[in-house]
Design a protein around this motif. Structure first.
Motif, PDB file in Angstrom:
ATOM      1  N   ARG A 138     -60.459  18.940  -3.876  1.00  0.00           N
ATOM      2  CA  ARG A 138     -59.317  19.429  -3.273  1.00  0.00           C
ATOM      3  C   ARG A 138     -58.175  19.133  -4.650  1.00  0.00           C
ATOM      4  NH1 ARG A 138     -55.716  19.521   0.603  1.00  0.00           N
ATOM      5  NH2 ARG A 138     -57.105  17.127   0.973  1.00  0.00           N
ATOM      6  N   LYS A 139     -57.420  20.404  -4.981  1.00  0.00           N
ATOM      7  CA  LYS A 139     -56.245  20.479  -6.490  1.00  0.00           C
ATOM      8  C   LYS A 139     -55.950  19.140  -6.164  1.00  0.00           C
ATOM      9  CE  LYS A 139     -53.990  23.101  -9.358  1.00  0.00           C
ATOM     10  NZ  LYS A 139     -52.844  24.286  -9.460  1.00  0.00           N
ATOM     11  N   TYR A 149     -58.505  24.966  -3.787  1.00  0.00           N
ATOM     12  CA  TYR A 149     -56.936  25.303  -3.163  1.00  0.00           C
ATOM     13  C   TYR A 149     -56.285  24.871  -1.454  1.00  0.00           C
ATOM     14  CZ  TYR A 149     -56.845  27.390  -7.763  1.00  0.00           C
ATOM     15  OH  TYR A 149     -57.714  27.508  -9.061  1.00  0.00           O
ATOM     16  N   TRP A 150     -57.578  24.404  -0.980  1.00  0.00           N
ATOM     17  CA  TRP A 150     -56.731  24.386   0.073  1.00  0.00           C
ATOM     18  C   TRP A 150     -55.519  23.195   0.142  1.00  0.00           C
ATOM     19  CZ3 TRP A 150     -60.547  24.665   5.242  1.00  0.00           C
ATOM     20  CH2 TRP A 150     -61.012  25.481   5.292  1.00  0.00           C
ATOM     21  N   SER A 151     -54.522  23.260   2.027  1.00  0.00           N
ATOM     22  CA  SER A 151     -53.276  22.101   1.263  1.00  0.00           C
ATOM     23  C   SER A 151     -54.104  21.523   2.975  1.00  0.00           C
ATOM     24  CB  SER A 151     -52.585  22.738   1.936  1.00  0.00           C
ATOM     25  OG  SER A 151     -52.500  23.394   3.263  1.00  0.00           O
ATOM     26  N   GLU A 152     -53.368  20.428   2.649  1.00  0.00           N
ATOM     27  CA  GLU A 152     -53.882  18.988   4.012  1.00  0.00           C
ATOM     28  C   GLU A 152     -53.581  19.891   5.642  1.00  0.00           C
ATOM     29  OE1 GLU A 152     -55.856  16.167   4.795  1.00  0.00           O
ATOM     30  OE2 GLU A 152     -55.153  16.272   2.788  1.00  0.00           O
ATOM     31  N   ALA A 160     -55.628  22.471  10.152  1.00  0.00           N
ATOM     32  CA  ALA A 160     -55.990  23.358  11.026  1.00  0.00           C
ATOM     33  C   ALA A 160     -57.589  23.759  11.033  1.00  0.00           C
ATOM     34  CB  ALA A 160     -55.256  24.779  10.519  1.00  0.00           C
ATOM     35  N   TYR A 161     -58.468  23.714  10.230  1.00  0.00           N
ATOM     36  CA  TYR A 161     -60.023  24.436  10.682  1.00  0.00           C
ATOM     37  C   TYR A 161     -60.475  22.954  10.965  1.00  0.00           C
ATOM     38  CZ  TYR A 161     -64.373  25.586   8.672  1.00  0.00           C
ATOM     39  OH  TYR A 161     -65.816  25.717   8.539  1.00  0.00           O
ATOM     40  N   MET A 162     -60.210  22.058  11.226  1.00  0.00           N
ATOM     41  CA  MET A 162     -60.812  20.865  11.688  1.00  0.00           C
ATOM     42  C   MET A 162     -60.330  21.348  13.579  1.00  0.00           C
ATOM     43  SD  MET A 162     -62.367  18.133  10.331  1.00  0.00           S
ATOM     44  CE  MET A 162     -62.535  16.702  11.174  1.00  0.00           C
ATOM     45  N   ALA A 163     -59.198  21.474  13.418  1.00  0.00           N
ATOM     46  CA  ALA A 163     -58.843  21.365  15.451  1.00  0.00           C
ATOM     47  C   ALA A 163     -59.024  23.402  15.475  1.00  0.00           C
ATOM     48  CB  ALA A 163     -56.805  21.945  14.825  1.00  0.00           C
TER      49      ALA A 163
END
Length: 214
Positions: free
Chosen positions: A147-148, A175-178, A183-186
């Motif tokens: 990630r960037k 371009y995903w943020s932390e 959010a995806y993990m959850a």
């Protein structure tokens, strides 16, 4: 239609892909019709890319260069993810055991204390096994979870970039943020290790060499 990676205009393709979801980027890439692979380290939140790839490119091999130096929690979560997602996993390991290497090198060398020894350590435990997998799979495409915002070097890249090995590197979550990651993990209830240490990086903002060497 399959038209391969050789005809790609990287600037135009990157401009197009920035408007697509990670899932769409993977599907777009697979439509190129070239041999593709992924990679994982089973570091915290590695489950994001593992799920994206197993959902959208299930036949693509995913290379895990297991250095032999992961902590117990990371190995336990790796087994959970292997069972849960059933990736087409290809595990490669160093030619020398960790105990033998520790005896010869006096333990894990720190890059600030002995840069040359640490470079050789990194070559042995990560780069050589990974390049061995590359030689066997001979991919034209490499899906990566970089990630960037992670390192200074990665800020110079984009979703698509050319690896020094001549492979098209594709970073669907570039371009995903932390917050996006969490959010995806959850949402998908994915496990993540609480403890992790990569001796080839030492610090999170360092590169381990996979993305900077040939």
């Amino acid at each position: 239609m399959s038209f391969g990676v050789g005809s790609l205009d990287l600037a135009a393709a990157n401009a197009e892909l920035r408007n697509l979801s990670a899932e769409e980027i993977i599907c777009w890439t697979m439509a190129l019709g070239e041999t593709a692979m992924g990679s994982t380290s089973f570091s915290p939140n590695s489950a994001v890319m593992l799920k994206l790839l197993t959902d959208n490119a299930p036949n693509a091999p995913i290379v895990w260069a297991d250095s032999g130096y992961n902590v117990a929690d990371a190995y336990r979560v790796a087994e959970q993810l292997i069972e849960l997602l059933k990736p087409n996993l290809k595990i490669v390991t160093p030619e020398m055991t960790a105990e033998r290497r520790n005896a010869l090198m006096g333990g894990v060398p720190h890059p600030d204390d002995n840069p040359d020894l640490h470079k050789e350590f990194t070559r042995q435990v990560k780069l050589e096994p990974f390049n061995r997998a590359i030689a066997e799979i001979q991919p034209k495409i490499w899906f990566s979870g970089i990630r960037k915002e992670e390192t200074e070097f990665r800020q110079s890249l984009d979703i698509l970039s050319w690896d020094k090995r001549g492979i098209l590197k594709v970073a669907p979550i570039f371009y995903w943020s932390e917050d996006d990651i969490e959010a995806y993990m959850a949402t998908h209830k994915l496990p993540s290790c609480r403890h992790y240490f990569d001796p080839t990086k030492v610090a999170d903002n360092r590169e381990c060499g996979l993305h900077t060497s040939a």
